[in-house]
Write a protein that holds these residues in place. Structure first.
Motif, short mmCIF file in Angstrom:
data_model
loop_
_atom_site.label_atom_id
_atom_site.label_comp_id
_atom_site.label_asym_id
_atom_site.label_seq_id
_atom_site.Cartn_x
_atom_site.Cartn_y
_atom_site.Cartn_z
N GLN A 81 -19.06 12.15 -21.69
CA GLN A 81 -19.00 12.85 -20.69
C GLN A 81 -19.72 12.38 -18.76
N ILE A 116 -21.26 12.68 -15.41
CA ILE A 116 -21.51 14.31 -14.66
C ILE A 116 -22.07 13.79 -13.41
N GLU A 117 -21.88 14.82 -11.89
CA GLU A 117 -23.01 14.71 -11.00
C GLU A 117 -22.79 13.16 -10.71
N GLY A 118 -21.47 12.60 -10.90
CA GLY A 118 -21.93 11.15 -9.89
C GLY A 118 -22.39 10.84 -10.55
N TYR A 157 -24.78 12.96 -18.00
CA TYR A 157 -24.07 13.14 -18.84
C TYR A 157 -23.41 14.48 -19.95
N HIS A 205 -22.74 3.78 -10.70
CA HIS A 205 -22.03 5.24 -10.21
C HIS A 205 -20.63 5.59 -10.70
N LEU A 206 -19.81 6.38 -10.47
CA LEU A 206 -18.36 6.62 -11.52
C LEU A 206 -16.93 6.63 -10.04
N HIS A 220 -12.90 6.71 -9.81
CA HIS A 220 -12.22 8.16 -9.27
C HIS A 220 -11.44 9.19 -10.24
N GLY A 279 -13.88 9.95 -12.70
CA GLY A 279 -15.00 10.18 -13.56
C GLY A 279 -15.03 9.19 -14.36
N ARG A 280 -14.89 7.96 -14.68
CA ARG A 280 -15.26 6.89 -15.46
C ARG A 280 -16.65 5.74 -14.62
N ARG A 281 -17.51 5.70 -15.05
CA ARG A 281 -17.98 5.19 -14.87
C ARG A 281 -17.84 3.31 -14.83
#
Length: 940
Positions: A283, A285-287, A291, A309-310, A312, A314-316
């Motif tokens: 998962q 996280i933090e932009g 992970y 970058h992720l 909207h 939260g997925r790459r």
């Protein structure tokens, strides 16, 4: 529904999820003075309720008793279950089988009046007419917990004379029906792996698998796709939690091959704490800068080269461009850190080692092998983009001494070097022993032409065996490459040398507590040799041609532990067995294979892998070492809880295999699978896969035969079957009469498959089956995948006389029982090792003419092992069907033609697994009685 379990302690063990894997738990294990309290001593259960099976009523008026046809509460509650007339828990199921007489009256299609079906029918009606359920007679003190399993007189049920009444075998669950239903609902469709814990189509169903984040069921199948949240629940249900992993399974051409990910010098991205590889369960996280690992929850920094970058949700942004983020299975190019001595491996080598003792020369085997190798070496496996194979080849012949051959490309003639000191084998030449086939082709062909003549006058009948393996391993070690030895051997190695064996085939040990000795190697030489082979990436495949006892338990150990294959051709006859052997050899040389492999199975928190079964070696508790692993080999892994599991996160499994490809590249193959978790037993039962369960039970039982008496193992299997079903009955099924046998939908056919396993010659010896054959079958099953074990224990039986020559579909299979055969019929039976064509005495003449090109039944030659190529639709259709059945199987099946009422029919009848065995082993109906009786006992 009450979720509290009952505690049922069988007389011989503590309730325990595994089978016979830790002997100390069996209180009375191995102590002959103690006999388990006879399971036969109990009262019959109450009057029998009859419920329709899968919506079908048994034919004829229903017998008296409570009917629950409208009362299918369980279906409504979303727990499908199978109900059918519960066989009464009677104990005269072991009535002795009349010796087989080819009689004048046919015993097809209706079974003899003494058959188990009739007995059960008469017991059923007696039970209901007299309704002496809970007050009635005690069982005669039988000692049978598995009917028909052991020698000893049958137990009789005291009671009034019983009117004859048939119980229709069609009213008990049919494996064929289950297979057909799954094909009808899921066959030919796309199965996408995008949902955690979903249950795949059965192994017998053809479909197209689309990887969308979980490994394809071709690679991993589980005994259940929903794990219980706690170890208490697991103990209560006693359903083994296991995965059958086939890391190199063949992918059909209509599915996409595995992607290869190459991160260059950096190598694969891995969790710092648990070392799991980057996969869809991580998962971000933090932009996108960090992970969280899905396995151990550790938060890791994303390496700068890997940052993205992720979006909207939260997925790459590159989620679908990276196989390791969006797929369940993929490969990585491994860096030098993953290589031996931190340097890239050399491409593997194949060494062909031929036993040139007198009998092999005389029967033409040596000549056949040499002739065939000329064409087969053209087909050495290679990577798709390569022009020619990188695999090098070498040749050794042997009897009491070893002959190495120099086949260097610049030689005019091959040169032979003899090693007579078999006690301390060394490799007499390095340069010119392992060569590129293309470069040395003329020298190799020259050698293969000369070998049969070179030893034509040899009278040497004694052979060595361990030194042969030692020589091959030393040659690979000297060349610093992994590889595979192909050994063609035919006798007990009695010559003075390490690994020398004596004939210890002792029928007196059968059915005693010492029977296990027959499955153990007679010397520890082979065990330590296997360890050396694995340490040097040397896999051994053995082609055996025995004409008498050769001690498969000893000779087969190195092939088993090094990820090789064992092939056996008893009493090899050139004209009958040639094709089967050549098919096997060709298939083995060409198949997809990885060398010098280490496998690690990682799990998310709360459970872990505890036990491993397969062609493997383990020097510690986590690393599964394999000198080689090919597309047909599976490793079965058992899991146990070490904490609670959560319904939210589920149970995650990652299998990573580090290996060397045929071109000498070091790679990592990763398979990921997410399972559900639940605190409801019903969910666990709903998600079971019976075929995978049987694969697990077979392997754990076959592993246990090395240490425990077979009787104990059979009892554990029967008991655990009853336990799993009793737990379902108690906690998940809607209330009903005790006399009803209720099965979860996913385990409808567990009893019939379990009975097939219990009747297998490994667990139940039969006089006509040799010790070597039992050791051979034991070894084959230990590396089988789910599809192969399914067919092996429950063969496919196809009516050929109903063929539609215009269709390309296989005819619908029928159940494996004598009652399904007919005098007018022709049936094809296959179990993955054998194929039989059974001909009824009144087979249609036009079919006989069409298939065999002879005018009548009497003219058929039953010695043939290949059907003649007759240019008509029947013949073409039948040969096409045989080709389809053969195509996906690892072993070439030799065809045996069987005529009804002739002696060879005895062998064929052993494969009619729903019937009573000729030498013990109960019929399916009888076994259901036995299991039902055990369930009633557990529930009381």
């Amino acid at each position: 529904m009450s979720q509290q379990g009952y505690v049922a302690t069988p007389p011989y063990s503590q309730p325990q999820p595994g089978i016979g894997l830790s002997p100390p738990h069996y209180g009375h294990y191995g102590d002959p003075s103690h006999t388990a309290s006879p399971t036969g001593m109990m009262k019959p259960a109450g009057p029998l309720g009859v419920t329709a099976t899968g919506g079908m009523l048994p034919p004829g008026p229903p017998p008296p008793g409570p009917h629950q046809f409208g009362q299918n509460g369980a279906h409504a509650a979303g727990h499908p279950q199978q109900r059918f007339p519960g066989p009464p828990p009677v104990n005269n199921v072991a009535s002795s089988y009349a010796p087989y007489q080819p009689s004048a009256q046919s015993s097809y299609p209706s079974p003899m009046s003494t058959s188990s079906v009739t007995q059960l029918g008469s017991q059923l009606s007696a039970m209901q007419i007299n309704s002496y359920a809970n007050s009635g007679p005690q069982m005669a003190g039988a000692q049978l917990s598995y009917p028909g399993g052991f020698p000893g007189g049958p137990a009789q049920l005291a009671g009034p004379p019983q009117p004859q009444k048939k119980l229709d075998p069609d009213s008990i669950p049919s494996p064929i029906q289950v297979i057909e239903n799954d094909r009808a609902s899921r066959g030919g469709q796309v199965y996408a792996t995008n949902t955690r814990g979903q249950i795949p189509p059965l192994v017998t169903t053809d479909c197209i698998i689309q990887d969308q984040g979980n490994a394809s069921p071709r690679f991993i199948r589980c005994t259940t796709y929903c794990f219980p949240c706690t170890s208490d629940m697991a103990k209560q249900a006693q359903i083994p939690l296991a995965a059958v992993i086939k890391p190199f399974a063949t992918i059909p051409s209509n599915e996409s091959p595995l992607y290869l990910v190459n991160h260059g010098e950096s190598g694969p991205v891995r969790c710092n704490r648990c070392k799991a590889y980057m996969c869809p369960f991580m998962q971000f996280i933090e932009g996108g800068r960090r992970y969280q690992c899905g396995f151990c929850n550790c938060v890791n920094d994303v390496p700068p080269f890997y940052f993205q970058h992720l979006d909207h949700i939260g997925r790459r942004l590159d989620h679908y461009e990276k196989p390791e983020l969006s797929l369940g299975s993929y490969e990585y190019v491994a860096t030098l850190d993953y290589c031996r001595k931190n340097k890239p491996p050399n491409p593997p080598a194949f060494i062909f080692m031929i036993d040139v003792s007198y009998s092999n020369i005389k029967n033409g085997l040596v000549k056949l092998i040499c002739e065939e190798l000329k064409t087969m070496l053209e087909k050495l496996p290679k990577e798709e983009q390569e022009e020619m194979s990188a695999i090098r080849v070498g040749f050794i012949t042997y009897n009491k001494v070893l002959h190495f051959f120099n086949v260097k490309s610049n030689l005019a003639q091959p040169q032979m070097m003899v090693v007579t000191d078999v006690g301390e084998v060394f490799v007499p030449l390095l340069d010119g022993f392992l060569v590129n086939y293309q470069e040395s082709q003329s020298v190799i062909h020259n050698l293969l032409d000369q070998i049969p003549d070179m030893f034509a006058d040899s009278n040497e009948n004694e052979t060595v065996f361990a030194p042969v393996i030692q020589a091959g391993m030393e040659a690979l070690k000297a060349a610093d490459c992994p590889g595979k030895l192909f050994i063609f051997h035919s006798s007990l190695p009695t010559a003075e040398a390490p690994g020398k064996l004596k004939n210890r085939d002792d029928k007196k040990l059968v059915n005693t507590d010492k029977e296990k000795i027959l499955f153990q190697p007679q010397t520890n030489v082979y065990d330590s040799l296997a360890k050396d082979c694995v340490a040097h990436g040397c896999s051994v495949t053995l082609f055996l041609f025995p004409s008498q006892y050769v001690d498969v338990a000893s000779l087969g150990l190195v092939p088993q532990l090094t990820g090789g294959t064992l092939y056996k051709y008893n009493n090899f006859q050139m004209h009958l067995d040639r094709q089967q052997f050549l098919n096997d050899l060709r298939n083995d040389i060409e198949k997809k294979i990885g060398f010098d492999a280490i496998m690690r199975v990682r799990t998310s928190t709360g459970f872990r892998a505890t036990d491993f079964f397969g062609g493997i070696l383990m020097n510690n508790t986590t690393d599964v070492e394999m000198a080689a692993i090919d597309c047909d080999k599976a490793v079965t892994v058992e899991f146990k809880h070490d904490d609670k599991l959560s319904e939210d996160t589920g149970a995650l499994i990652q299998c990573a295999v580090l290996y060397t490809t045929i071109s000498g590249q070091r790679r990592l193959r990763i398979h990921n699978l997410g399972l559900n978790c639940s605190s409801q037993l019903a969910d666990l039962y709903k998600s079971c896969e019976t075929d995978a369960l049987i694969n697990f039970f077979a392997k754990s039982a076959f592993k246990a035969v090395l240490h425990q008496p077979l009787k104990v193992i059979r009892e554990i299997l029967v008991n655990q079957t009853a336990h799993m079903l009793a737990c379902y009955r108690k906690n998940c099924a809607s209330p009903s009469a005790a006399s009803q046998l209720i099965l979860p939908d996913s385990m409808k056919v567990l009893p019939v498959y379990m009975n097939c396993l219990l009747k297998n010659c490994v667990l139940l010896s039969r006089p006509e089956i040799s010790t070597d054959e039992r050791a051979y079958q034991r070894q084959l099953v230990m590396t089988m995948g789910v599809a192969d074990s399914q067919l092996f224990f429950y063969p496919q039986l196809l009516p050929i006389h109903t063929l539609d020559v215009k269709s390309t579909m296989l005819p619908a299979a029928v159940r494996c029982s004598e009652s399904r055969l007919s005098e007018e019929g022709i049936f094809l039976l296959a179990n993955g090792l054998h194929m039989f064509l059974w001909l009824g005495v009144s087979s249609p003449p036009e079919l006989i003419q069409g298939i065999f090109n002879v005018p009548s039944f009497a003219h058929i030659n039953t010695d043939m092992t290949l059907l003649p190529e007759v240019g008509n639709p029947y013949s073409q259709q039948l040969r096409m069907i045989m080709g389809i059945i053969q195509q996906k199987r690892p072993y070439s099946m030799k065809l045996t033609i069987v005529k009804q009422r002739e002696q060879p029919e005895m062998v064929f009848r052993q494969f009619l697994v729903e019937d009573k065995g000729l030498y013990g082993g109960s019929s399916y109906v009888d076994f259901l009685c036995c299991v039902h009786k055990e369930i009633c006992q557990l529930l009381n």
